[in-house]
Design an enzyme around this catalytic site. Structure first.
Site, short mmCIF file in Angstrom:
data_model
loop_
_atom_site.label_atom_id
_atom_site.label_comp_id
_atom_site.label_asym_id
_atom_site.label_seq_id
_atom_site.Cartn_x
_atom_site.Cartn_y
_atom_site.Cartn_z
N LYS A 23 0.78 -1.14 0.00
CA LYS A 23 -0.01 -0.02 -0.03
C LYS A 23 0.93 1.24 0.02
O LYS A 23 0.58 2.13 -0.99
CB LYS A 23 -0.80 -0.11 1.29
CG LYS A 23 -2.00 1.02 1.26
CD LYS A 23 -3.03 0.70 2.23
CE LYS A 23 -3.81 -0.48 2.38
NZ LYS A 23 -4.24 -0.66 3.84
N ARG A 93 -3.12 3.49 8.54
CA ARG A 93 -3.19 2.09 7.79
C ARG A 93 -2.29 1.10 7.65
O ARG A 93 -1.15 1.39 7.32
CB ARG A 93 -3.68 2.67 6.39
CG ARG A 93 -4.59 3.79 6.20
CD ARG A 93 -4.47 4.58 4.81
NE ARG A 93 -4.86 3.67 3.95
CZ ARG A 93 -5.05 3.86 2.46
NH1 ARG A 93 -4.52 4.97 1.93
NH2 ARG A 93 -5.77 2.97 1.74
N GLY A 102 -8.17 -8.07 5.00
CA GLY A 102 -8.98 -7.99 6.12
C GLY A 102 -8.14 -8.30 7.38
O GLY A 102 -8.69 -8.54 8.53
N MET A 104 -5.57 -6.62 8.98
CA MET A 104 -5.13 -5.68 9.85
C MET A 104 -5.85 -4.52 9.81
O MET A 104 -6.06 -3.77 8.50
CB MET A 104 -3.72 -5.13 10.02
CG MET A 104 -2.88 -6.44 10.75
SD MET A 104 -1.33 -6.36 10.35
CE MET A 104 -1.37 -7.24 8.99
N ARG A 337 -3.62 -1.03 -6.67
CA ARG A 337 -2.99 -2.31 -6.81
C ARG A 337 -3.52 -3.04 -8.07
O ARG A 337 -4.62 -2.70 -8.35
CB ARG A 337 -3.16 -3.28 -5.53
CG ARG A 337 -4.59 -3.52 -5.38
CD ARG A 337 -4.87 -4.30 -4.07
NE ARG A 337 -6.07 -3.77 -3.49
CZ ARG A 337 -6.76 -4.05 -2.52
NH1 ARG A 337 -6.00 -4.82 -1.66
NH2 ARG A 337 -7.99 -3.87 -2.08
N HIS A 455 -5.82 -45.77 -11.08
CA HIS A 455 -6.70 -46.00 -12.42
C HIS A 455 -7.69 -44.88 -12.47
O HIS A 455 -7.91 -44.28 -13.67
CB HIS A 455 -7.46 -47.27 -12.18
CG HIS A 455 -8.10 -47.73 -13.38
ND1 HIS A 455 -9.56 -47.27 -13.43
CD2 HIS A 455 -8.13 -48.20 -14.55
CE1 HIS A 455 -9.88 -47.70 -14.61
NE2 HIS A 455 -9.17 -48.44 -15.33
N SER A 764 11.51 -41.74 -24.29
CA SER A 764 10.30 -41.23 -23.62
C SER A 764 10.40 -41.61 -22.32
O SER A 764 10.04 -42.60 -22.00
CB SER A 764 8.84 -41.39 -24.47
OG SER A 764 7.82 -41.01 -23.72
N THR A 767 7.76 -40.99 -16.14
CA THR A 767 8.22 -40.49 -14.99
C THR A 767 7.22 -40.88 -13.86
O THR A 767 7.70 -40.87 -12.78
CB THR A 767 8.39 -38.94 -14.82
OG1 THR A 767 7.06 -38.25 -15.32
CG2 THR A 767 9.41 -38.46 -15.68
N CYS A 831 6.30 -38.72 -21.33
CA CYS A 831 4.78 -39.01 -21.19
C CYS A 831 4.21 -39.35 -19.82
O CYS A 831 2.91 -39.97 -19.86
CB CYS A 831 4.38 -40.39 -22.27
SG CYS A 831 5.56 -41.76 -21.89
N TYR A 851 9.87 -32.76 -26.55
CA TYR A 851 8.33 -32.57 -26.38
C TYR A 851 7.86 -33.20 -24.93
O TYR A 851 8.60 -33.98 -24.16
CB TYR A 851 7.51 -33.36 -27.53
CG TYR A 851 7.56 -34.74 -27.36
CD1 TYR A 851 6.82 -35.47 -26.72
CD2 TYR A 851 8.74 -35.65 -27.96
CE1 TYR A 851 6.82 -37.01 -26.59
CE2 TYR A 851 8.76 -36.71 -28.12
CZ TYR A 851 7.75 -37.70 -27.33
OH TYR A 851 7.90 -39.19 -27.30
#
Ligand code: ADP
Ligand code: MG
Ligand code: MG
Length: 874
Positions: A23, A93, A102, A104, A337, A455, A764, A767, A831, A851
């Protein structure tokens, strides 16, 4: 050197957020670009920090700085802080470096007391205004500094209005407010045993200390914990001269977005209230007016606001969320902001800002959060409706979307309901291939067991269907057909709703909003494709999946899981007979049934993809996923195989594995039963040859061997496959170019990738399995403890969701280096599920993958993430 803890607004700038808070930094920036901001100064976040190390006291140095800046402020405003006629009033402020909504609160009109309120009433000839300001001040001060509950004050106000027979605060006059002030002060005295502080300087120091201290209040600490905000210094405190929106009908206060945060339209959007102050707009004291009405009520002020909005956007190069006040027809800005917005608006605004010449394409792309796409591509629950809904449990957010329907415990029940046009949710302990038809025809899927790669999760994501998996908070009894949750029991037919984006399960039906992808989305996607360097393919198992993938502009198929092609009801029985066959002949028979089906599927997929690359993985079924379990299925299968039930059960037992995930699957199956691989290759090649003849479009099938751990496995299976291909070419009198590659998903394969590359045309990374075997975490069971690992900070993220760069990622890196030592131009992709995860995609970009491949519905997200990664690492 004396340390500096206080900055005048004209000393700061927007880049100083860490020091001045969000602010404060933006107030300084607006001051710098000459927008009408009431003057003030900011106590830095560092001063908050020191406040705590000084035992929550204001040390002498800070006290002096505050007083010096106050003097400057008096000069700038030509008012005196303790003046009895026309006092300088202040707002106090809070504002940390990151916004904490909200957390403070703000105090307005500080500096007023019993005597100056009379002076203010006289100088402004507006008694109502003076006492309205004072009563607000007493309430806010009491609330923020002493935590005296607001209701105590609000009930006094309510009572006064009732007695007078009016509805609105602004209908109370000076006399009424005078009485209210008196009562407010009595509450203060009662609650604190002291009179309301009259000395403005005392008020100010108490207020500053309270704002500092609020940094450590339980609400703020909880919020920071929830949002993983750490490493912040503390809150800054802004002390600002007041401007007054409560001076009458030519004054007011409001909030405005420079563009519509819902849809991105370039038009002021917001609300205001006349004769009001501060929080009245948000607090709902009165129903605010739409900003458009300001145009008719105060055309000049509206014009100023529009101009200010334009200036702010040009300056910040983004949509702004502004707070403003009007005092006697004069506009003041109190905050700006970057505005929060929906995914839809985020895209529209980014595209428009580029077209208006304010930002580059790259900036537009980087602005969009990949998660926001999630919101765009799936239906969502209506935000208001979801607030009212009753949550009954939380599971894993396995596949995004929103779904409501009646609980069904079996695929058959789903199908029966579907025929009658009834919407359902399939609720299962966990799903298996038999459930596929039910999964297709349900609105969403809820399982109690299984993780993000179970699955249910994988299949649902592939279908773009909403799924909450691994919801261990409910107990599903499939026999009794009940779902037990903390608050009770649900029976078949009860209506529930699933939020696949949060994993929350709700009671009853909830209103939904459907996604719409407009022209701006397409525009942005075009820029994304220009910029990204990795291709994005899709994992697709059926022609329908492939169509979906193409709709999302997938650049090929990176993985067809051929075993998933068998999940269709009429095929599963052939697959089971193939697996459970006692002799080569029996197996050959089952394979012969499967061949035309597979061939046709491949043909259809080639057709959909129209020449784009298609990678087909040979069969890789963890056997247990394919075994019949239900009594009646076993009986049926025994009949078709002309076996007794005991005989069949015997064979099933023989195939039983203790560790099916580490079992007889992938290439291992092909090595024991080469005829399976041969059949599949025949289907792949015959389909390709036919398609090529029919359509005159060249196809180069990419055949992928799963679960290789040693190059010799690849050598063996390749010999079988190539022998079959040679046969096909001779039979047909035709040839075509093909590629045989391998998955890298066993750690040993990664470590010996140089040798494997001698035989493989492409790699490929799988992972999911690489993570399973690298960590030794079962994909199916680890969900139970991984969440605990995360709670206890042993793991930062679920390794099946985002790739573990330090360990599993090293295996990937080693495999790439070794593979490209052997073949410098080796094509490498991924993949696994990580192919659709933005953080993982960034990592793959750095490693130089060609890719990524992910489920169709994640393709847009992956494209965006790939473009962002390309921008980051170019
Ligand atoms: P929050 O962080 O909750 O938005 P703010 O500090 O922005 O709190 O204050 C809330 C509101 O109080 C502002 O939107 C504005 O209407 C009012 N306000 C704050 N400072 C002043 C001021 N100097 N003059 C007039 N009104 C103010
Ligand atoms: Mg504000
Ligand atoms: Mg695998």
């Amino acid at each position: 050197m004396t340390e500096k803890y206080v900055y005048n607004f004209n000393e700061g700038k927007k880049e100083m957020k860490d020091l001045l808070g969000g602010k404060g930094a933006n107030l300084a920036e607006m001051t710098k670009i000459l927008l009408p901001v009431p003057p003030g100064f900011t106590l830095t976040t560092e001063s908050c920090n020191r406040f705590f190390s000084e035992d929550q006291t204001i040390w002498a140095g800070l006290d002096k700085e505050i007083k010096d800046h106050l003097k400057d402020l008096e000069q700038m405003t030509e008012k005196k802080f303790s003046d009895l006629k026309n006092p300088l009033l202040l707002s106090v402020r809070s504002g940390a470096a990151q916004s904490m909504p909200g957390m403070m609160d703000t105090i307005l009109n500080l500096g007023l007391n019993d005597r100056s309120v009379i002076g203010l009433a006289n100088t402004t000839s507006n008694e109502r205004f003076a006492y309205d300001s004072y009563r607000r001040f007493i309430q806010m001060f009491s609330d923020v500094v002493l935590e005296i509950p607001k209701v105590q004050f609000e009930s006094i106000l309510e009572k006064a209005k009732k007695e007078k027979g009016v509805k609105l605060d602004k209908e109370l006059d000076g006399d009424d407010l005078k009485k209210i002030v008196k009562k407010y002060k009595e509450v203060y005295l009662q609650e604190t045993g002291e009179d309301f502080p009259q000395e403005p300087m005392v008020q100010l120091i108490l207020a500053i200390k309270a704002v500092f201290a609020s940094w450590d209040n339980p609400r703020a600490v909880f919020y920071r914990d929830m949002h993983a905000i750490s490493k912040l210094n503390g809150t800054a405190v802004n002390v600002q001269s007041m401007v007054f929106g409560n001076k009458g009908e030519s004054s007011g206060t409001g909030v405005a977005f420079t563009r519509n945060p819902g849809n991105g339209d370039k038009k002021l959007f917001g609300e205001f209230l006349l004769n009001a102050q501060g929080e009245d707009v948000v607090a709902g004291v009165r129903t605010p007016n739409e900003i458009a009405e300001l145009k008719t009520l105060m055309p000049e002020v509206y014009q100023q606001l529009e101009t200010a909005a334009e200036n702010l956007e040009n300056h910040y190069k983004d949509m702004q969320d502004i707070e403003f006040t009007i005092e006697n027809d004069e506009l003041f800005l109190l905050q700006t902001r970057n505005g929060k917005r929906t995914a839809h608006a985020a895209i529209a605004i980014a595209v428009d800002l580029h077209q208006e010449g304010k930002i580059t394409k790259e900036e537009a792309i980087v602005r969009i959060k990949p998660q926001q796409f999630e919101q765009l591509l799936h239906p969502n629950f209506d935000a208001k409706a979801i607030d009212k809904a009753k949550a009954l449990a939380k599971g894993l957010a396995a596949s995004p979307g929103a779904a409501s329907g009646r609980i069904c415990f079996t695929a058959e029940a789903v199908e029966a309901a579907f025929e009658k046009g009834i919407k359902t949710i399939l609720v299962r302990q966990e799903t298996s291939p038999e459930d596929i038809s039910g999964m297709v025809k349900s609105e969403g899927i809820l399982t109690a067991r299984g993780g993000m790669t179970s699955h249910a999760a994988v299949v649902a994501r592939g279908m773009g269907k909403c799924c909450v998996a691994g919801c261990s908070e409910v107990r599903i009894n499939e026999d009794e057909k009940t779902v037990q949750y903390k608050g009770g029991v649900l029976n078949e037919g009860a209506i529930i709703s699933l939020d696949g984006t949060t994993g929350i399960v709700y009671l009853g039906d909830i209103e939904k909003t459907n996604p719409t992808l407009g022209g701006k989305f397409t525009e942005l996607m075009d820029w994304i494709d220009e910029i990204k360097t990795m291709s994005v393919r899709a994992n697709a198992d059926t022609p329908e999946d492939a169509k979906q993938a193409l709709e999302f502009s997938a650049e090929g198929i990176g993985l067809i899981r051929t075993e998933h092609m068998f999940f269709k009801e009429n095929r599963i029985s052939s697959v089971r007979r193939m697996i459970l066959a006692g002799t080569i002949e029996e197996r050959a028979k089952a394979l012969n049934e499967l061949l035309p089906m597979q061939k046709n599927d491949f043909y259809q997929i080639y057709h959909v993809m129209g020449g784009l690359p298609v990678t087909i993985r040979l069969l890789d079924p963890p056997l247990h996923e394919f075994m019949p379990v239900k009594e009646e299925e076993i009986r049926h299968l025994a009949e078709t195989m002309s076996l007794s039930q005991e005989e069949l059960n015997g064979r099933i037992d023989e195939l039983h594995e203790v560790n099916p995930m580490l079992g007889h699957r992938g290439v291992r199956l092909g090595i024991t039963y080469p005829e399976i691989s041969r059949m599949q290759v025949r289907a792949i090649m015959e389909a390709a040859l036919e398609y090529q003849t029919d359509k005159k479009i060249e196809i180069q099938p990419e055949i992928m061997i799963p679960l290789i751990s040693d190059v010799k496995e690849l050598v063996y299976i390749k010999a079988e496959i190539e022998d079959e291909i040679k046969k096909i070419f001779t039979e047909k009198g035709q040839t075509l170019k093909y590629h045989i590659g391998t998955m890298i998903e066993v750690p040993r394969a990664a470590l010996t990738a140089d040798k494997i590359a001698e035989e493989a045309d492409f790699f490929s990374f799988g992972t999911n399995d690489l993570t399973q075997m690298g960590f030794g975490f079962s994909r199916d069971d680890s969900g139970r403890f991984i969440s605990e690992y995360m709670d206890k900070n042993i793991l930062e993220k679920g390794p099946f969701d985002t790739i573990d760069q330090e360990g599993i990622g090293q295996l990937v890196k080693i495999a790439i280096e070794k593979g490209r030592q052997t073949k410098p131009n080796l094509k490498i992709g991924i993949c696994g599920e990580h192919g659709g995860d933005p953080a993982s995609i960034e990592f793959f970009q750095r490693l130089g993958l060609n890719y990524v491949s992910c489920s169709p519905f994640r393709v847009p997200i992956a494209r965006l993430a790939a473009a962002q990664a390309a921008i980051k690492y170019r």
